[in-house]
Design an enzyme around this catalytic site. Sequence first.
Site, PDB file in Angstrom:
ATOM      1  N   TYR A   1     -54.413  42.949   8.426  1.00 43.09           N
ATOM      2  CA  TYR A   1     -54.811  41.547   8.640  1.00 43.09           C
ATOM      3  C   TYR A   1     -56.253  41.302   8.192  1.00 43.09           C
ATOM      4  O   TYR A   1     -56.534  40.340   7.456  1.00 43.09           O
ATOM      5  CB  TYR A   1     -54.657  41.216  10.117  1.00 43.09           C
ATOM      6  CG  TYR A   1     -55.131  39.832  10.517  1.00 43.09           C
ATOM      7  CD1 TYR A   1     -54.319  38.720  10.337  1.00 43.09           C
ATOM      8  CD2 TYR A   1     -56.391  39.643  11.093  1.00 43.09           C
ATOM      9  CE1 TYR A   1     -54.743  37.453  10.708  1.00 43.09           C
ATOM     10  CE2 TYR A   1     -56.826  38.381  11.474  1.00 43.09           C
ATOM     11  CZ  TYR A   1     -55.999  37.289  11.279  1.00 43.09           C
ATOM     12  OH  TYR A   1     -56.429  36.037  11.650  1.00 43.09           O
TER      13      TYR A   1
ATOM     14  N   SER B   1     -61.201  34.382   8.754  1.00 45.22           N
ATOM     15  CA  SER B   1     -61.401  34.853  10.133  1.00 45.22           C
ATOM     16  C   SER B   1     -62.703  35.626  10.239  1.00 45.22           C
ATOM     17  O   SER B   1     -63.191  36.196   9.261  1.00 45.22           O
ATOM     18  CB  SER B   1     -60.255  35.784  10.525  1.00 45.22           C
ATOM     19  OG  SER B   1     -60.537  36.414  11.760  1.00 45.22           O
TER      20      SER B   1
END
Length: 298
Positions: A203, A190
Amino acid sequence: MTWTQNTFDNPVTRYPKVEPPEDMVAEPGRDSELDPPADHGEDSYVGSGRLEGRKALVTGGDSGIGAAVAIAFAREGADVAIVYLPAEQVDANHVAEQIEKAGRKAVLIPGDLTERAFCGVAVEHALDALGGLDILVNNAGKQIFCEDLAQLPDDQFELTMRTNIHAMFYLTKAALPHLPAGATIINTTSVQAYLPGAQLVDYATTKAAINAFTKALAGQLAPKGIRVNAVAPGPIWTPLQPSQGQPPAKLPKFGEQTALGRAGQPAELAPAYVFLASPESSYVVGETLAVTGGMPTP
Ligand code: NAD
Ligand code: MG
């Protein structure tokens, strides 16, 4: 909703801005209930035989980015197995239908990847049903926002690590003995690996780890003819976001911070995975391909 793609589509306006309400749904979110709906390429992705005869396992292939990847892989000629949580059966059925419409085999593998044993079972299931395996996409992910580390539940921290990092390790380890030269592994990281959001400490940490895992393993496996790469999406409109992936107040402007000024759609990710899976990227090893709408990455 019908989405199409034309040769001279302006990327700014190819899709409208996503302006969802400040509503949250329970995790895991579902594409079948996503408002507004997302595009997985059902009406636009055109294959050209780039993955003819390949056998792919895509985790989180029921919805979002994984669904778009599974559909594109099938239209490129691959048989595709997808792993997802049992609660996501409706989404998985939709993807299976798309794979079968493309004339390819769809294999549905429901289960919980935070259970170590299931990672091995899932790989065995895919191997049996597909008659081998030569593309592994570690894409399943967990993202729950939390603005204060003191309030971040230990369970959430553990489950985010297990979903995003441990499952990738166990799946890859189980698949490796069966992967032939020419096989490819693609991990979903990401933009959060580079621009970590203050509310996504756990995360973002996993996404940086996925980048390092990808590059280290790529060096190890390249001499065997197995390429490992990653894709780093920017803000993409998927069920991950309204199922506690973002503070609700951020949803109405989701993706507006990008250079294109809008969120990406899952369909805009699929070509990156097809490229990395296919032999046309044979000299691309240990790379993280950014698909971020212009958010800068190193
Ligand atoms: P998504 O919710 O559609 O997909 C995530 C999938 O992970 C779910 O469908 C679910 O099947 C699977 N999953 C989660 N926990 C699982 C478990 N314990 N066992 C089995 N499966 C499990 O959302 P998405 O945005 O398409 O996410 C796909 C990947 O893309 C994730 O790794 C996510 O971190 C990454 N990503 C998403 C964005 C974004 O903006 N949407 C941005 C960057 C990276
Ligand atoms: Mg899902």
